[in-house]
Scaffold this motif. Sequence first.
Motif, PDB file in Angstrom:
ATOM      1  N   TRP A   1       0.831  -1.213   0.000  1.00 50.40           N
ATOM      2  CA  TRP A   1       0.000   0.000   0.000  1.00 50.40           C
ATOM      3  C   TRP A   1       0.867   1.265   0.000  1.00 50.40           C
ATOM      4  O   TRP A   1       0.657   2.196  -0.779  1.00 50.40           O
ATOM      5  CB  TRP A   1      -0.879  -0.067   1.238  1.00 50.40           C
TER       6      TRP A   1
ATOM      7  N   TYR B   1      -1.650   2.162  -4.028  1.00 48.33           N
ATOM      8  CA  TYR B   1      -2.851   1.392  -4.361  1.00 48.33           C
ATOM      9  C   TYR B   1      -2.466  -0.070  -4.183  1.00 48.33           C
ATOM     10  O   TYR B   1      -1.297  -0.391  -3.940  1.00 48.33           O
ATOM     11  CB  TYR B   1      -3.341   1.656  -5.789  1.00 48.33           C
TER      12      TYR B   1
ATOM     13  N   THR C   1      -8.494  -1.173  -1.984  1.00 47.55           N
ATOM     14  CA  THR C   1      -7.989   0.197  -2.103  1.00 47.55           C
ATOM     15  C   THR C   1      -9.030   1.206  -1.646  1.00 47.55           C
ATOM     16  O   THR C   1      -8.731   2.134  -0.874  1.00 47.55           O
ATOM     17  CB  THR C   1      -7.561   0.484  -3.551  1.00 47.55           C
TER      18      THR C   1
ATOM     19  N   TYR D   1      -7.349   6.183  -3.250  1.00 51.06           N
ATOM     20  CA  TYR D   1      -8.392   5.701  -4.160  1.00 51.06           C
ATOM     21  C   TYR D   1      -8.290   6.374  -5.523  1.00 51.06           C
ATOM     22  O   TYR D   1      -8.622   5.780  -6.565  1.00 51.06           O
ATOM     23  CB  TYR D   1      -9.782   5.939  -3.552  1.00 51.06           C
TER      24      TYR D   1
END
Length: 729
Positions: A446, A451, A464, A497
């Motif tokens: 991450w 993502y 995500t 996102y």
Amino acid sequence: MKIAFILVCTLALAFTGSARATDFTQYVNPFIGTGAVHGGLSGNNYPGATVPFGMVQLSPDTREAPDWAQASGYDYNDTTIYGFSHTRLSGTGASDLIDLLLMPTTGNRTSSTFSHEREEAHPGYYQVFLKDEGINAELTATTRTGIHRYTYPETKDAELIIDLDHSANKESWNRKIIHSQIRLINDRTIEGYRIITGWAKLRKVYFHIEFSTPIVSATLRDGDRRYENAPLINGTDLHALLRFGKLNGQPLICKVALSPVSKANAQLNMEQEAGHWEFDRFVTDANTCWEKELSKIKADGSELQKELFYTALYHTMLQPNTFSDVNGEYMTADYTVGKLPGGETHYTTFSLWDTFRGAHPLYTLITPERVPDFVKSMIRQYDSYGYLPIWQLWGQDNYCMIGNHSIPVIVDAVLKGVPDIDVEKAYEAVRNSSLTSHPNSPFHVWEKYGYMPENIQTQSVSITLEQAYDDWCTARLAKKLGKEEDHQHFTHRSGFYRNLYNSDTHFFQPKNDKGEWIEPFDPYKYGANGGYPFTEGNAWQYYWYVPQDIPALIELTGGSKAFEQKLDTFFTSRHQSGELNDNASGFVGQYAHGNEPSHHVAYLYNYAGRPEKTQKYVHHILTELYNNTSSGYAGNDDCGEMSAWYVFSAMGFYPVNPASGEYVIGTPAFNHCTLNLSNGKEFHIEAPRKSPSEFYVRSIQLNGQPLKGFILTHKDIVKGGTMVFKMKK
């Protein structure tokens, strides 16, 4: 907690007012959601006896080995009962628990046919007539004890089977019994345990049973090995056949207490909760406890509306489940025995991917006194595991589903000012659970990519979007505590996102670890729980999951008009690509009310300046996708989440962002509704109308002043007051 169960409920009734003693449980129909009528999903609920948030859920099993489609052990469409077991899940998509089966018989029969004409259920009580041998079975419960009353034909010898092999399907989750024991203490007492592994790993269930009538003889069996009148038996396929002789019309009463810790604790649980033998008194006490909980919301509507509302409210309080004994001991996540400070309760059964959205925000309104113990129970897993629960069952994390949704639950409780929570400890648990990689949460990935690449972490788009929300929650708590570096870090992560938004397709779309869009991409195609970028849904259903920043999502979409038009397409398009996910049901276009990712979407029209469309679709869902049959829910109730949506929406609002302390206005179902708050204040919701067709909102006033922006805050509610809707067609 050393106060007797009966005393607690008696005091609770006195607190809420004896005039309410029969106002609310009469509307609860435990058969709602217990079996599909014409295929599809129904709720996966059960009709048996339990008390609010109890350890024991005593209910009939209509399958020899309940599985996914009968996750609670009961299916209304079945005609055979195999006995009554003491634990189960409510509304889940997978089955587990189903512990300690008792089956009354007169001829060593292991099942009986039954009909719904001779079956009855209400909160804290269940009854059924077992046709094959003419036995009437009645069940009730305290928090940790199940009480059975069996009335046998006068001319037959009374017998009882205890089955420790019975469980959810052993073909699922590599389920198997590790070890079990039945021990005859004397002619009125049996105790033992079962250690079983399955969806929840290595569960230890200890029991203590007492009978109102002495045992005349007993046959103990482990598979094919049989022992007559032996004092105990150990093994992995244990059964006991107990014989009581002719009872001459007197019922056999069995009290069965459970503990996750020890047989001695099970006995202590019984002594403190179920010290007498008056079955009807247990029924009354269980009803009293339910009256206390259900009386927290008084809704005035049609008989059908009240049946749906109070059944839904009842379903929200079947879990989380008590997991500590009366002496405060509980089994920790690392299988040691923990001990609570006086007055606290440890809980389990946290279906967090579902319940963080609506059920837990609801608890902050209707049972805030339990919320600190919910939070502390989650933090205790952090102390053992190093991170907070994902999906916790019988004290163990099964890692089902995605996201780290203990985080919004804890953050919401702290920011709402729920007392008796160590805020610094809570933040430590939240922060470290956002940094420590664990199943479905590789935070090193991450942080590196911004993502989840699908070729490294499957369900990448859903994770995500959901993890970005969890990071926003962590950032809010960091800001409150003045931890600015963390606030900036997690705020940055909460925008990840955006890195999966494809401006060409206008959807969130999977990428690989090279930053390349994964093709082909079909926004209508469904995923399940791995092997595809979307979890139990498709790209249409996950498009709307940016609850932390709806204005930013509107901007990505191209502005309010484009956002409205995309919502219109979402609620009207019936296109399909391939097979639907098993959890996709309750459709309004692409909207799937039968599963949680869609639950907030009808409320998003408010953000585009079109509240009347929110009102239209919320009204449609309330009136068309819930009913009072066994197929009463459009999908699995998921530990009360489907029910929580109904409770909130029928009152007229819903927590689109469940950790924001805000509720978005929809359309109230009732002319009058009152929340009786724990601080002694009342919040009234008035929406008088001449006919049910008046479900559009003309205006809203809060305490005599216009309510702006279709937003109601938690602070507005807990201060008490009155919100008045003017309705129109």
